[in-house]
Design a protein around this motif. Sequence first.
Motif, mmCIF file in Angstrom:
data_model
loop_
_atom_site.group_PDB
_atom_site.id
_atom_site.type_symbol
_atom_site.label_atom_id
_atom_site.label_comp_id
_atom_site.label_asym_id
_atom_site.label_seq_id
_atom_site.Cartn_x
_atom_site.Cartn_y
_atom_site.Cartn_z
ATOM 1 N N GLU A 1 0.833 -1.205 0.000
ATOM 2 C CA GLU A 1 0.000 0.000 0.000
ATOM 3 C C GLU A 1 0.867 1.255 0.000
ATOM 4 O O GLU A 1 0.566 2.229 -0.689
ATOM 5 N N HIS A 2 1.945 1.254 0.757
ATOM 6 C CA HIS A 2 2.858 2.390 0.747
ATOM 7 C C HIS A 2 3.575 2.483 -0.597
ATOM 8 O O HIS A 2 3.817 3.596 -1.117
ATOM 9 N N ALA A 3 3.916 1.337 -1.165
ATOM 10 C CA ALA A 3 4.535 1.341 -2.502
ATOM 11 C C ALA A 3 3.582 1.957 -3.523
ATOM 12 O O ALA A 3 4.004 2.727 -4.397
ATOM 13 N N LEU A 4 2.299 1.647 -3.404
ATOM 14 C CA LEU A 4 1.290 2.221 -4.301
ATOM 15 C C LEU A 4 1.257 3.736 -4.175
ATOM 16 O O LEU A 4 1.215 4.449 -5.190
ATOM 17 N N ALA A 5 1.288 4.241 -2.969
ATOM 18 C CA ALA A 5 1.242 5.686 -2.766
ATOM 19 C C ALA A 5 2.444 6.379 -3.402
ATOM 20 O O ALA A 5 2.309 7.443 -4.026
ATOM 21 N N ARG A 6 3.621 5.792 -3.275
ATOM 22 C CA ARG A 6 4.814 6.394 -3.873
ATOM 23 C C ARG A 6 4.775 6.298 -5.396
ATOM 24 O O ARG A 6 5.243 7.197 -6.094
ATOM 25 N N LEU A 7 4.222 5.212 -5.912
ATOM 26 C CA LEU A 7 4.130 5.041 -7.358
ATOM 27 C C LEU A 7 3.152 6.044 -7.970
ATOM 28 O O LEU A 7 3.452 6.690 -8.982
ATOM 29 N N LEU A 8 1.974 6.194 -7.357
ATOM 30 C CA LEU A 8 0.960 7.093 -7.901
ATOM 31 C C LEU A 8 1.315 8.566 -7.722
ATOM 32 O O LEU A 8 0.693 9.427 -8.341
ATOM 33 N N LYS A 9 2.295 8.841 -6.919
ATOM 34 C CA LYS A 9 2.721 10.234 -6.745
ATOM 35 C C LYS A 9 3.277 10.807 -8.042
ATOM 36 O O LYS A 9 3.157 12.012 -8.309
ATOM 37 N N THR A 10 3.867 9.986 -8.870
ATOM 38 C CA THR A 10 4.506 10.461 -10.101
ATOM 39 C C THR A 10 3.870 9.907 -11.375
ATOM 40 O O THR A 10 4.104 10.456 -12.446
ATOM 41 N N ASN A 11 3.099 8.849 -11.282
ATOM 42 C CA ASN A 11 2.581 8.173 -12.472
ATOM 43 C C ASN A 11 1.079 7.958 -12.323
ATOM 44 O O ASN A 11 0.639 7.234 -11.431
ATOM 45 N N ASN A 12 0.295 8.595 -13.189
ATOM 46 C CA ASN A 12 -1.158 8.448 -13.125
ATOM 47 C C ASN A 12 -1.622 7.059 -13.520
ATOM 48 O O ASN A 12 -2.627 6.566 -12.993
ATOM 49 N N LEU B 1 -5.570 11.991 -21.004
ATOM 50 C CA LEU B 1 -6.070 11.383 -19.771
ATOM 51 C C LEU B 1 -5.276 11.851 -18.558
ATOM 52 O O LEU B 1 -5.841 12.126 -17.495
ATOM 53 N N ALA B 2 -3.949 11.937 -18.689
ATOM 54 C CA ALA B 2 -3.125 12.395 -17.566
ATOM 55 C C ALA B 2 -3.450 13.837 -17.217
ATOM 56 O O ALA B 2 -3.562 14.197 -16.033
ATOM 57 N N CYS B 3 -3.597 14.678 -18.240
ATOM 58 C CA CYS B 3 -3.941 16.074 -18.004
ATOM 59 C C CYS B 3 -5.302 16.184 -17.327
ATOM 60 O O CYS B 3 -5.470 16.924 -16.345
ATOM 61 N N ALA B 4 -6.281 15.454 -17.836
ATOM 62 C CA ALA B 4 -7.625 15.485 -17.257
ATOM 63 C C ALA B 4 -7.624 14.998 -15.820
ATOM 64 O O ALA B 4 -8.291 15.570 -14.942
ATOM 65 N N ASP B 5 -6.882 13.942 -15.548
ATOM 66 C CA ASP B 5 -6.825 13.369 -14.205
ATOM 67 C C ASP B 5 -6.245 14.377 -13.213
ATOM 68 O O ASP B 5 -6.782 14.578 -12.113
ATOM 69 N N GLN B 6 -5.158 15.028 -13.603
ATOM 70 C CA GLN B 6 -4.529 16.010 -12.724
ATOM 71 C C GLN B 6 -5.450 17.202 -12.458
ATOM 72 O O GLN B 6 -5.605 17.652 -11.319
#
Length: 485
Positions: free
Chosen positions: A86-97, A165-170
């Motif tokens: 779960e912590h790995a997920l948080a660090r991954l999603l911090k930079t990659n949508n 999609l990345a722009c819209a998500d952000q």
Amino acid sequence: MGKPTGFLEYPRQGNPTQSPLERVRHYQEFHPRLSYEERRQQGARCMACGVPFCQSGAVLNGMVSGCPLHNLVPEWNDLIYTGHFEHALARLLKTNNFPEFTGRVCPALCEAACTCGLHGDPVTIRENELGIIEDAWERGLMSPRPPQNRTGKRVAVVGSGPSGLACADQLNHRGHMVTVFEREDRPGGLLMYGIPNMKLEKHVVLRRLERMTAEGIVFRTSTDVGRDIAPEELLRDYDAVVLCCGAAQPRDLSIPGRDVDGVWFAVDFLKETTRSLLDHGLTEGTYPSARGKQVIVVGGGDTGNDCVGTCIRHGCAGVIQLEMMPKAPEGRKENNPWPEWPRVCKTDYGQEEAAAVFGRDPRMYQTTVTELFADENGALQAVKTVQLDKKLQQVPGTEETLECQLLLIAAGFLGPQAYVPEAFGLELTPRSCVKTRDGSYQTNVPGVFTAGDMRRGQSLVVWAIQEGRSAAHEVDAYLMGYANQ
């Protein structure tokens, strides 16, 4: 660093791969994932380098080394090893949508720059990334999280590929109301129709789109901005417009006989195959079939390889892939040291499958097509080829006529299709991309931004995501006077 000796104790172990003769019978992905314990061992191989080139995204000798998204690779590799997914997920999603996309289709610039790869095998960074995000989906950790507050600002994003999609998500998570316009019948752009199902199954794309919809993003499909909707309407109804229309203008062949029946641009061929697969289960007559045909693919890149794999699944009688450039070396040359991107010969899944089915590598190097021949009904029946020297000049006396009933042009792209920039009155670069200032995503039209291949030219999914994220940051500052991301 979870295990200082991990890279010494555990060999690199990639995801299993179905054999070529097995996987050509279907259009599903063919890389089952490792077990939980096996994935932890692969995370343990990360050395937690003092200078992690894997996440640098630095330009070395004209090519990017490491991840353009600056993924926090050593951090989440350590968290995989220690079992904190779960912590790995948080660090991954911090930079990659969208790690579920890059974990499948990215060429892994990170692994090419991994320190373990200097004298041995690099860490399975891309597959570790995929393991984190797929574990999260399976465990219900990817439930929709719409923003708690809205800014009252409205943004139109044109194009629903990875940059859009990345722009819209952000922008959506910032609190802006985002509408994504897509001219095709399904959103996803390149992810939906440009990448074959065996590389990226479409339920993976739809799963993400459903989550984005639940978080408040509106998708309007079968809507072609510049034709169905005038730019003036978008500029009137929205506070900002972001154009993420890709580089969809294919490079053509200007040769005698080009107008014969049986010639397709590669992306159109792949798109119609995927559309038929989703709509009709590939019923004959609903897509341009290669069944029983001799196929020639012009272009040695990833798209050409995708065409090879797709044609084999159609049941082609044979396939040849033409490449204008000489064959790359099998290993790094002295002028291409680590951590530069390795300029070496890559044999991809489609080429492996062609070798297994037809007994040889389908690639013919330093060769191009010079003329097409039709039968009495106007259908393609043969092509003339010629060999090229190292200066890409034709070599007299090397002409050859090859049987061919289907020719696929995968020779790259020239930039975005002209009608959208023309409709908005946008300035273009000499490469026909939309012009912006260096380090900016703002076009010459106030309130209109651009990102992805439309701005930088044909590139990778990971670069498209990076462009979309950066454009969203600039749009946010334009709307609010400051950026909160």
